[in-house]
Design a protein around this motif. Structure first.
Motif, PDB file in Angstrom:
ATOM      1  N   GLN A 105      39.012 102.620  27.412  1.00 42.70           N
ATOM      2  CA  GLN A 105      37.808 102.290  26.454  1.00 42.70           C
ATOM      3  C   GLN A 105      37.517 102.277  25.190  1.00 42.70           C
ATOM      4  O   GLN A 105      38.151 102.122  24.530  1.00 42.70           O
ATOM      5  CB  GLN A 105      36.723 103.390  26.559  1.00 42.70           C
ATOM      6  N   SER A 145      35.352 100.853  21.810  1.00 42.08           N
ATOM      7  CA  SER A 145      34.073 100.441  20.608  1.00 42.08           C
ATOM      8  C   SER A 145      34.343  99.898  19.896  1.00 42.08           C
ATOM      9  O   SER A 145      35.361  99.845  19.163  1.00 42.08           O
ATOM     10  CB  SER A 145      33.229 101.538  20.660  1.00 42.08           C
ATOM     11  N   TYR A 146      33.149  99.068  18.933  1.00 42.30           N
ATOM     12  CA  TYR A 146      33.117  98.568  17.912  1.00 42.30           C
ATOM     13  C   TYR A 146      31.808  98.135  17.343  1.00 42.30           C
ATOM     14  O   TYR A 146      30.916  97.029  17.247  1.00 42.30           O
ATOM     15  CB  TYR A 146      35.012  96.829  17.785  1.00 42.30           C
ATOM     16  N   ALA A 169      32.097  98.443  23.906  1.00 43.05           N
ATOM     17  CA  ALA A 169      31.032  98.566  24.163  1.00 43.05           C
ATOM     18  C   ALA A 169      30.675  98.032  22.088  1.00 43.05           C
ATOM     19  O   ALA A 169      31.490  98.484  21.455  1.00 43.05           O
ATOM     20  CB  ALA A 169      30.447 100.428  24.139  1.00 43.05           C
ATOM     21  N   LEU A 203      29.018  98.630  19.030  1.00 44.76           N
ATOM     22  CA  LEU A 203      27.520  99.640  18.424  1.00 44.76           C
ATOM     23  C   LEU A 203      26.555  98.932  17.195  1.00 44.76           C
ATOM     24  O   LEU A 203      27.247  97.954  16.258  1.00 44.76           O
ATOM     25  CB  LEU A 203      28.665 101.033  17.653  1.00 44.76           C
ATOM     26  N   GLY A 222      30.709 104.983  17.880  1.00 46.16           N
ATOM     27  CA  GLY A 222      32.084 105.653  18.355  1.00 46.16           C
ATOM     28  C   GLY A 222      32.755 106.538  19.093  1.00 46.16           C
ATOM     29  O   GLY A 222      33.716 107.084  19.523  1.00 46.16           O
ATOM     30  N   LEU A 240      30.972 108.284  21.903  1.00 46.91           N
ATOM     31  CA  LEU A 240      31.921 107.250  22.595  1.00 46.91           C
ATOM     32  C   LEU A 240      32.417 108.054  22.955  1.00 46.91           C
ATOM     33  O   LEU A 240      33.415 108.323  24.254  1.00 46.91           O
ATOM     34  CB  LEU A 240      31.126 106.087  22.713  1.00 46.91           C
ATOM     35  N   LEU A 245      38.414 103.685  18.758  1.00 43.77           N
ATOM     36  CA  LEU A 245      36.956 103.116  17.472  1.00 43.77           C
ATOM     37  C   LEU A 245      37.845 101.748  16.625  1.00 43.77           C
ATOM     38  O   LEU A 245      38.789 102.608  16.029  1.00 43.77           O
ATOM     39  CB  LEU A 245      36.650 104.338  17.392  1.00 43.77           C
TER      40      LEU A 245
END
Length: 184
Positions: A31, A33-34, A56, A58, A64, A67, A80
């Motif tokens: 996973q 996120s950014y 995902a 953000l 993040g 998450l 992240l």
């Protein structure tokens, strides 16, 4: 005659996003996120193209951290991606990492360093390493593209085996200086 083991591959400076992606994969990060960032553009594209990763976007960086906590509770690993200007948004949420003891791997593109054109970026760029350390995050600086895989691998190992927060700070010289000048 082949390339010596200590020599960087040709065009290594253009390939650091691929090296980060490979390091994330080697540590089973599933996973990512950014918050959209031009410095992470190629890495974000690689993660989106990877069918084994959930990616995902953000609205703010501290999401993040939540998450990453959820990923860990669900038996997965997360990373992240953010720019140094977003570190300030995470300071309160970083207490979750130390209180709940879970791994957090952050890949941070730096602003406010050599070549910066936007003086608004300088204070947070200068303060990012100290802000992260005060938030309980171990920081590792990445200055040279040829060190990318080894540096991110070491940071991931520290985060995921040590169950703590680690940030890789990517020097602005690696991402290049931004400019809002119109191109002809």
């Amino acid at each position: 005659m082949g390339r010596m083991a200590h020599e960087p591959p040709p065009d290594v400076s253009a390939e650091w996003p691929g090296a980060i992606h490979r390091a994330l994969k080697s540590h089973r990060v599933s996973q990512v996120s950014y918050v959209p960032d031009a410095g992470h553009k190629r890495l974000i594209e690689l993660c989106h193209a990877d069918k084994e990763m959930i990616v995902a976007p953000l609205t703010t960086e501290e999401e993040g951290i939540g998450l990453a906590a959820g990923a860990w509770l669900g038996g997965e690993r997360a990373a992240l991606l953010m720019q140094s200007s977003g570190v300030g948004n995470c300071l309160n949420a970083l207490t979750l990492v130390s209180n709940c003891v879970f791994p957090l791997l952050m890949i941070v593109t730096m602003r406010g360093e050599r070549g910066e054109f936007n003086f608004w970026q300088i204070p947070m760029g200068e303060g990012t390493p100290d802000a992260l350390r005060l938030g309980g995050v171990h920081t590792v600086r990445l200055e040279r593209a040829e060190d990318t895989f080894a540096t991110v691998t070491a940071a991931a190992r520290l985060a995921f085996e040590g169950h703590g927060a680690v940030a890789v700070l990517i020097a602005q010289r690696m991402i290049g200086a931004k400019s809002f000048e119109e191109k002809p």
